[in-house]
Scaffold this motif. Structure first.
Motif, PDB file in Angstrom:
ATOM      1  N   UNK A 366       0.839  -1.194   0.000  1.00 57.04           N
ATOM      2  CA  UNK A 366       0.000   0.000   0.000  1.00 57.04           C
ATOM      3  C   UNK A 366       0.874   1.244   0.000  1.00 57.04           C
ATOM      4  N   UNK A 369       2.451   1.969  -3.376  1.00 54.50           N
ATOM      5  CA  UNK A 369       1.534   2.476  -4.399  1.00 54.50           C
ATOM      6  C   UNK A 369       0.993   3.863  -4.071  1.00 54.50           C
ATOM      7  N   UNK A 370       1.321   4.390  -2.883  1.00 51.51           N
ATOM      8  CA  UNK A 370       0.782   5.699  -2.530  1.00 51.51           C
ATOM      9  C   UNK A 370       1.446   6.754  -3.418  1.00 51.51           C
ATOM     10  N   UNK A 371       0.736   7.846  -3.611  1.00 53.64           N
ATOM     11  CA  UNK A 371       1.177   8.862  -4.570  1.00 53.64           C
ATOM     12  C   UNK A 371       2.619   9.301  -4.308  1.00 53.64           C
ATOM     13  N   UNK A 372       2.993   9.425  -3.026  1.00 52.58           N
ATOM     14  CA  UNK A 372       4.333   9.914  -2.711  1.00 52.58           C
ATOM     15  C   UNK A 372       5.425   8.898  -3.021  1.00 52.58           C
ATOM     16  N   UNK A 374       5.113   6.107  -5.136  1.00 52.32           N
ATOM     17  CA  UNK A 374       4.935   5.356  -6.383  1.00 52.32           C
ATOM     18  C   UNK A 374       6.169   5.389  -7.282  1.00 52.32           C
ATOM     19  N   UNK A 378       7.483   1.759  -6.632  1.00 49.55           N
ATOM     20  CA  UNK A 378       6.841   0.883  -7.614  1.00 49.55           C
ATOM     21  C   UNK A 378       7.470   1.002  -9.005  1.00 49.55           C
TER      22      UNK A 378
ATOM     23  N   UNK B 215      -6.411   9.004  -2.402  1.00 54.95           N
ATOM     24  CA  UNK B 215      -5.240   8.467  -3.101  1.00 54.95           C
ATOM     25  C   UNK B 215      -5.638   7.046  -3.515  1.00 54.95           C
ATOM     26  N   UNK B 216      -5.967   6.873  -4.788  1.00 53.47           N
ATOM     27  CA  UNK B 216      -6.497   5.585  -5.218  1.00 53.47           C
ATOM     28  C   UNK B 216      -5.434   4.495  -5.229  1.00 53.47           C
ATOM     29  N   UNK B 217      -4.186   4.895  -5.221  1.00 53.63           N
ATOM     30  CA  UNK B 217      -3.081   3.926  -5.248  1.00 53.63           C
ATOM     31  C   UNK B 217      -3.255   2.934  -6.397  1.00 53.63           C
ATOM     32  N   UNK B 218      -3.624   3.473  -7.550  1.00 57.17           N
ATOM     33  CA  UNK B 218      -3.829   2.551  -8.662  1.00 57.17           C
ATOM     34  C   UNK B 218      -2.504   2.116  -9.283  1.00 57.17           C
ATOM     35  N   UNK B 219      -2.568   1.030  -9.998  1.00 50.41           N
ATOM     36  CA  UNK B 219      -1.351   0.438 -10.548  1.00 50.41           C
ATOM     37  C   UNK B 219      -1.688  -0.286 -11.843  1.00 50.41           C
TER      38      UNK B 219
END
Lengths: 513, 437
Positions: A366, A369-372, A374, A378, B215-219
């Motif tokens: 999680x 994948x968070x905006x900060x 990513x 990732x 924050x959708x945390x999409x991937x």
């Protein structure tokens, strides 16, 4: 508008019925704790025809079976019955195999020691031979520990496991059996509970290569229900490009076969006693005419980190479906609970339903994948994954048919190797920690440093997973403590047959000594 | 465990791409797919499969730029009941393919926005990409609204989600514009946020502000392989794409049809069914095209728009329920045009087929009911006229006295006797001839 027809919501609930646990089942009573739940024989009568007639198989508990519960070794699915059979289960059944039961595993396939299971840890059968007083409780490896242990203990001839980062090869190495992770996309994942979709593969564990091949070949068929399944024409192309290498293996000598030994697969964590048996194996192969070539896969040191970021990220997305609403366990929020956010409602189910390791990976994923995070986690991991794939393509003389989906296929380097051989694990099976009443290791093995130690178990296996390559672990002797060690054979994408063939030669070499 | 993408959705999107709001040469060969999961819903976003389109509106003389078209997966629908503080979730559409078409801010009024939506709707229907049904939720809009003083740059926008009728969309835009104007006139800045629309109160309400956007945390979804749309595939779709509304309108007008007739045909046409497979039902335009083949288009359109549609409307039936085959309609027009039956008899035959659902050809019906116009060089006409004059001596006398209007009364008698097979003009001429001898 609200509900013109029964929604998916209702349908899923109808499929969930508690199963009657057959506690007195002899399989459950086995000291390895390899098989869980009721026995499968009664639910899967023999079909009596096909290439797998006479084979008894166990199926890892994260593969859906209609007649047996599918728990994924998780509390959250402890009473879950799948409404359908996974494609691999139907194939086993249609080919005449007997399914003896579901195999214990790490919760949702997350773990390297088969420690994190609602059914309790799996005990490596190797230490249970002989006098009970002399029994030594060691790990069977994970996450497909139950599958490996069931084969090693003779509860079945073969077992299905799943391999996301080494979950078939590591337990095979620890238990002294054969474990094959096919190329990604060769065996259908339809009906396999997702952990990390871009890495998950169904694998086969068995006593010998011949049995492994029989099962593998029965399962390696295209399935339209798996969108990531390699389509038939790609399989045909892959077969064609590895044909020349198979020619070398038809003769008595192995002249022409080039075997690469990647120097990065001998890290500081590797126990020295693992090296000697591998060296003697390589010598035997050289004596039979194979050329042993030292090669370099320079991105290997970054593979483990990339693997844990990618697999955890995908897991955090996949496991979001266990929210106590759709299916599986539901923990009712207590009276007076804060309902202002839906997440507050899920939290009760997830906190109780998921074990510590699963929670840890969900949180890790999680975060990645968070905006900060990513970009730095990732995306960075995806770049490393590309580098790892490129490393492999550089050393194999067989080209990857996935790189050029339409002809012509550019040939690999002429000086390249046909397969790679390296140790399957950094050591022999580690001892099982004793657990306290809550299932947590008593000796502090749950401390952060020890978690990292457990992750290091995967260091040899994750590169092939990231690249989607076929990888086989085959017994290769014993370490200094007398416990089994495994050698891994890794090939180019789609050269599963070649990898099994090399495995067969290794098996023969070992038989000669 | 995961969804298999249905080829149909891609095709529907490509149909839209190939259509008039087309995006010349920008079919993407790389589609990145993203996913996030929330509650029980998976949403798949893809990179746009097309960009930079233009849509000429039907009524207003403006062109709206279309920024992009992308494929997604439909979510579930939640409905909140504030009174019981519960939310119902409908997942019937969850997982179905959904195409999002994003326009540039080129509309200046609720009316222009309405025109844009209607034009787009007609276009998507004409290619069979969507049935465009707003009530059933297969066509929905999110609208961004901002206000500014003339000459000033655009103000801060607010997005109104999930509007499911053109009428409500226009009302919502108006309400939102007045809300923003009121704020600005009080000196309060408009906050960028996502808003919902309450149809009963006719006002918008805040759903979430920009700050608490999740924050959708999409991937990237590993289960969805890249979507490669080759030019051969697009060309194949272009080739079998039905005629677009613009082209239809031009073609019909060129055949000499009036603006009004064309509008009637196309209005009826836009109500035709779009099957689940995107297969188009046969509409009024296709019916007209078939009937008018080798016939006078103006006569055919008159029979279809005035008589057929008129009778269907009278009977409270839709065009879809029209039982009159192309063959029947064609022959009917031929009979009337060729003078074999009178217009009156033709209408009788049409009504007869509508009410009995007869599959007989109009010529047979005409014979059965003795509706064939008499073809005996006026012998029977003269006979009917003489009988009528004999039956109505007073009126006949009035005509002889120079009161020609009374002739209509005698004509009615003749028409009745001829059962409508006599032509009014001929009857009038014959009566006048006989009475003025």
């Amino acid at each position: 508008m609200i509900s013109r027809s029964p929604s998916r919501f209702c349908r899923l609930h109808e499929t969930i019925r508690p199963y009657e646990r057959n506690v007195s089942s002899p399989a459950r009573a086995h000291p390895t704790n390899a098989l869980v739940g009721p026995l499968g024989t009664s639910s899967y009568p023999l079909s009596g025809a096909g290439p797998l007639v006479g084979l008894r198989l166990a199926v890892k508990d994260n593969i859906c079976t209609k007649s047996l519960p599918t728990t994924c070794s998780s509390k959250v699915l402890q009473d879950y019955h799948s409404p359908f059979d996974a494609t691999v289960v139907s194939l086993l059944w249609n080919n005449g195999a007997e399914i003896v039961g579901k195999a214990n595993c790490d919760e949702f396939g997350m773990g390297s020691l088969n420690l994190y299971s609602v059914h309790g840890p799996v005990v490596n059968p190797f230490g249970l031979q002989g006098e009970e007083s002399a029994a030594e409780r060691r790990s069977a490896g994970g996450s497909s520990g139950g599958s490996a242990a069931a084969v090693a203990a003779g509860l079945c001839e073969a077992a299905l496991g799943t391999d996301t980062g080494g979950s078939v090869r590591l337990p095979a190495s620890y238990c002294g059996v054969v474990g094959m992770k096919p190329s990604y996309g060769i065996i259908s994942r339809w009906g396999v509970v997702s952990f990390a979709d871009s890495l998950d593969c169904v694998g086969v564990l068995a006593r010998d290569i011949d049995t492994t091949r029989r099962v593998h070949d029965s399962l390696a068929v295209w399935d339209h229900r798996d969108p990531t399944a390699a389509p038939p024409h790609v399989r045909t192309r892959a077969k064609r490009v590895s044909e020349s290498a198979l020619e070398y293996l038809k003769s008595e000598t192995l002249a022409g076969l080039r075997i690469g030994v990647p120097r990065e697969y001998f890290p500081s964590e590797l126990e020295q006693s693992v090296v000697a048996p591998l060296r003697s194996l390589l010598n035997q192969l050289r004596a039979r005419g194979a050329t042993i070539v030292p090669v370099s896969l320079p991105s290997t040191p970054y593979a483990l980190s990339a693997y844990y970021v990618i697999s955890s990220a995908e897991a955090s997305s996949n496991l979001a479906r266990y929210d106590g609403i759709e299916y599986g366990m539901r923990v009712e929020p207590p009276p007076g609970a804060n309902f202002t956010k839906t997440a507050n409602v899920y939290a009760y189910t997830r906190s109780q339903g998921f074990g510590r390791e699963v929670q840890r990976r969900i949180l890790l994923g999680t975060y990645a994948l968070s905006a900060d995070a990513f970009e730095n986690y990732f995306l960075q991991a995806q770049r490393v994954r590309k580098l790892i794939k490129a490393d492999f393509d550089r050393v194999f003389c067989i080209p990857s048919v996935l790189n050029s989906p339409s002809s012509p296929i550019s040939a690999g380097p002429s000086e390249g190797v046909h397969v790679l051989i390296h140790p399957s694990a950094i050591r022999t099976a580690p001892a099982l920690p004793t657990l306290d009443s809550e299932g947590n290791p008593e000796d502090g093995t749950d401390a952060p440093t020890s978690t990292l130690d457990a992750y290091v178990q995967d260091v040899m296996t994750v590169p092939a997973s990231l690249a989607g390559l076929p990888a086989l672990s085959i017994p290769a002797g014993t370490g200094a403590d007398g416990w089994p060690i495994g050698a891994s054979v890794v090939g180019q994408w789609g050269s599963d047959e070649l990898v099994l063939k090399v495995g067969e030669i290794i098996e023969r070499c070992r038989g000669d000594t | 465990m995961y969804e298999r993408r249905d080829r149909g959705y891609t095709e529907a999107a490509c149909l839209a791409v190939g259509s008039r709001c087309c995006f010349p040469g920008v079919i993407s060969h790389e589609a990145r797919t993203l996913k996030f999961s929330e509650i029980v819903i998976l949403v798949i976003f893809t990179a746009p499969i097309a960009r930079n389109g233009r849509l000429q509106l039907d009524k207003d003389d403006i062109v709206v730029r279309v920024k992009q078209l992308q494929l997604e997966q439909d979510t579930g629908k939640s409905t909140s009941y504030p009174r019981t503080r519960t939310t119902a979730i409908d997942l019937n559409r969850a997982g179905m393919g959904l195409m999002e078409i994003v326009s540039e801010p080129d509309m200046r009024s609720p009316e222009e926005a309405g025109d844009y939506v209607r034009t787009l709707q007609a276009l998507l229907r004409s290619v069979g990409s969507s049935d465009g049904n707003m009530e059933q939720g297969s066509f929905r809009c999110d609208v961004n609204v901002s206000v500014n003083r003339v000459g000033d740059p655009p103000g801060t926008r607010c997005e109104i989600k999930n509007l499911n009728s053109v009428k409500f969309m226009m009302v919502a835009i108006t309400c939102e514009a007045f809300r923003q104007i009121a704020l600005l006139e009080r000196g309060v800045p408009v906050a960028q946020e996502t808003r919902g629309f309450n149809e009963e109160k006719a006002e918008t309400y805040s759903l979430r502000s920009k700050e608490d956007a999740p924050d959708y945390r999409y991937m990237p979804d590993p289960n969805i392989p890249p979507l490669l749309i080759g030019s051969a595939y697009v060309n194949a779709i272009r080739e079998r794409m039905p005629e677009l509304p613009d082209a239809t309108r031009e073609r019909l007008l060129a055949q000499g049809l009036s603006q009004r007739d064309v509008e009637v045909l196309m209005d009826v046409d836009s109500g035709r069914e779009v099957g689940l497979d995107g297969e188009l039902g046969r509409g009024a335009v296709a019916y007209f095209d078939e009937v008018s083949r080798g016939r006078d288009p103006k006569a055919v359109v008159n029979w279809i728009t005035h008589e057929l549609l008129g009778q269907l409307a009278f009977r409270n039936e839709t065009f879809r329920e029209n039982p009159i085959s192309v063959e029947q309609m064609g022959e009917l027009v031929d009979l009337v045009q060729g003078g074999k039956v009178t217009g009156t008899s033709g209408k009788t035959i049409l009504r007869h087929i509508l009410s009995t659902r007869s599959s007989d050809l109009p010529s047979k019906i005409a014979e059965d009911f003795k509706l064939i116009a008499s073809d005996d060089d006026g012998a029977s006409l003269e006979k009917w006229c003489r009988e009528a004059i004999a039956a109505l001596p007073q009126q006949a006398e009035a005509v002889r006295q120079g009161n020609p209007n009374v002739v209509n009364k005698i004509m009615g008698h003749v028409m009745k006797a001829s059962r409508g097979t006599a032509k009014a003009q001929d009857v009038r001429a014959m009566l006048l001839k006989l009475l003025q001898q």
